[in-house]
Design an enzyme around this catalytic site. Structure first.
Site, PDB file in Angstrom:
ATOM      1  N   HIS A 244      35.847 -15.017  -7.256  1.00  0.00           N
ATOM      2  CA  HIS A 244      37.245 -14.575  -7.296  1.00  0.00           C
ATOM      3  C   HIS A 244      38.011 -15.037  -8.540  1.00  0.00           C
ATOM      4  O   HIS A 244      38.347 -14.231  -9.403  1.00  0.00           O
ATOM      5  CB  HIS A 244      37.993 -15.120  -6.063  1.00  0.00           C
TER       6      HIS A 244
HETATM    7  O1  RIB Z   1      40.474 -15.540  -1.267  1.00  0.00           O
HETATM    8  C1  RIB Z   1      39.929 -16.170  -2.396  1.00  0.00           C
HETATM    9  C2  RIB Z   1      40.886 -17.163  -2.946  1.00  0.00           C
HETATM   10  O2  RIB Z   1      41.150 -18.182  -1.987  1.00  0.00           O
HETATM   11  C3  RIB Z   1      40.327 -17.905  -4.173  1.00  0.00           C
HETATM   12  O3  RIB Z   1      41.379 -18.272  -5.013  1.00  0.00           O
HETATM   13  C4  RIB Z   1      39.710 -19.122  -3.577  1.00  0.00           C
HETATM   14  O4  RIB Z   1      39.656 -20.233  -4.478  1.00  0.00           O
HETATM   15  C5  RIB Z   1      40.672 -19.427  -2.471  1.00  0.00           C
HETATM   16  O5  RIB Z   1      41.765 -20.155  -3.036  1.00  0.00           O
END
Ligand code: RIB
Ligand code: CA
Length: 318
Positions: A244
């Site tokens: 992500h």
């Molecule tokens: O849903 C993914 C996000 O949530 C990313 O930023 C991960 O690090 C968590 O913070």
């Protein structure tokens, strides 16, 4: 003519993918990290702050200040993270940080850096990799400083696929939906990288191998990603896990690898089944400005090739 590096602040909850995002930024000369600010999210803010210090030291960049931020959301109770392990780095053991976080609060540092940008006649890009609590408070305490924000580039939300922490909500938004609504109603230019995009960036074994160079940074990345595999090909279409947060940094460095669509973003923040849902007005039905660029497609192979190259820069001897 050499262009000046883009000044950015990274607001994060490190976190495995946050940490890789920070490293990617440090390996990208197009960017100047002016501050790393931390927020409660995947792990308590004290843990995330310590992890940010450790990651900066791993990369030899303890010159970059770390500023501890909010230890909880504006209203919601803390939401435990997943896939990051109890230490937030999937068990990766990095030395106790030799440096300390500043005593200045994250929101105060954001304000100071924005004022500095204004005095320099430039504007800051704020990258949020976790819940948006710090940025929301900044906007409420110092609304005049929004003029010095170039863009807010965030990982968060889900539009045409289910959420990852509730049926319709992604973690960063669900963890603080009120903060997210404050940000998306502030009239800022934003870029949002939702699950719709990050699920196209799966850390397959080949991609992990390419990022796990023999140097200390590459080895640390490999160890963190070894625990990132969701092992759910049916859901994700590939092995590995969605990487992500680094996509936020990759977007700044190589925007041509991303496709976006303009929309206005609303956040459901009532106490409902759909709290934390991000809702896009793609066709200006609300009359609100289409001030968000939502990433819809990515060139995953191009992005992972960029990741491998930029992380390699942090292990020059190898
Ligand atoms: O849903 C993914 C996000 O949530 C990313 O930023 C991960 O690090 C968590 O913070
Ligand atoms: Ca994060």
């Amino acid at each position: 003519m050499t262009t000046q590096p883009l000044p950015i602040i990274i607001d994060c909850d490190p976190g495995v993918d946050d940490s890789i995002g920070i490293l990617l930024a440090l390996g990208s000369p197009e960017l100047e990290v002016r501050a790393v600010t931390t927020v409660n999210g995947n792990v308590p803010v004290a843990t995330g702050t310590s992890n940010a210090l450790r990651i900066l030291e791993l990369a030899g960049r303890s010159d970059i200040g770390v500023y501890r931020g909010c230890d909880r959301a504006l209203l919601n109770k803390p939401l435990a993270g997943k896939f990051h392990g109890p230490n937030g780095l999937a068990g990766l053991q990095l030395p106790e940080p030799e440096t300390n976080a500043s005593t200045q609060h994250a929101v105060d540092r954001m304000a100071q850096e924005l004022r500095r940008a204004g005095e320099q006649g430039t504007r800051l890009t704020i990258c949020t990799l976790g819940p948006m609590t710090n940025l929301a408070l900044l906007l409420r305490l110092h609304p005049e400083l929004a003029a010095h924000v170039d863009r807010v580039v965030s990982m968060g939300g889900a539009f045409r696929i289910p959420g990852n922490r509730a049926l319709t909500a992604e973690f960063n938004i669900l963890a603080d939906p009120h903060a997210a609504q404050v940000v998306y109603s502030a009239g800022l230019q934003t870029v949002l990288i939702p699950l719709d995009a990050t699920h196209q960036a799966m850390t397959t074994p080949q991609r992990v191998a390419a990022m796990s160079g023999p140097g200390r940074v590459g080895q640390a990345v490999g160890q963190m990603l070894a625990h990132w595999d969701r092992n759910d090909v049916q859901r994700y279409g590939a092995r590995g896990g969605p990487l992500h947060d680094p996509l936020v940094i990759a977007f700044l460095v190589a925007p041509a690898l991303f496709e976006t669509s303009p929309a206005h973003v609303f956040v459901e923040h009532g106490n409902s089944l759909c709290q934390g849902q991000t809702v896009a007005d793609w066709y200006n039905q609300s009359g609100e400005p289409a001030d968000a660029q939502i990433v819809t497609r990515i060139d995953a192979d191009g992005i992972f090739a960029l990741f491998a190259k930029r992380l390699q820069r942090l292990d020059p001897a190898t």
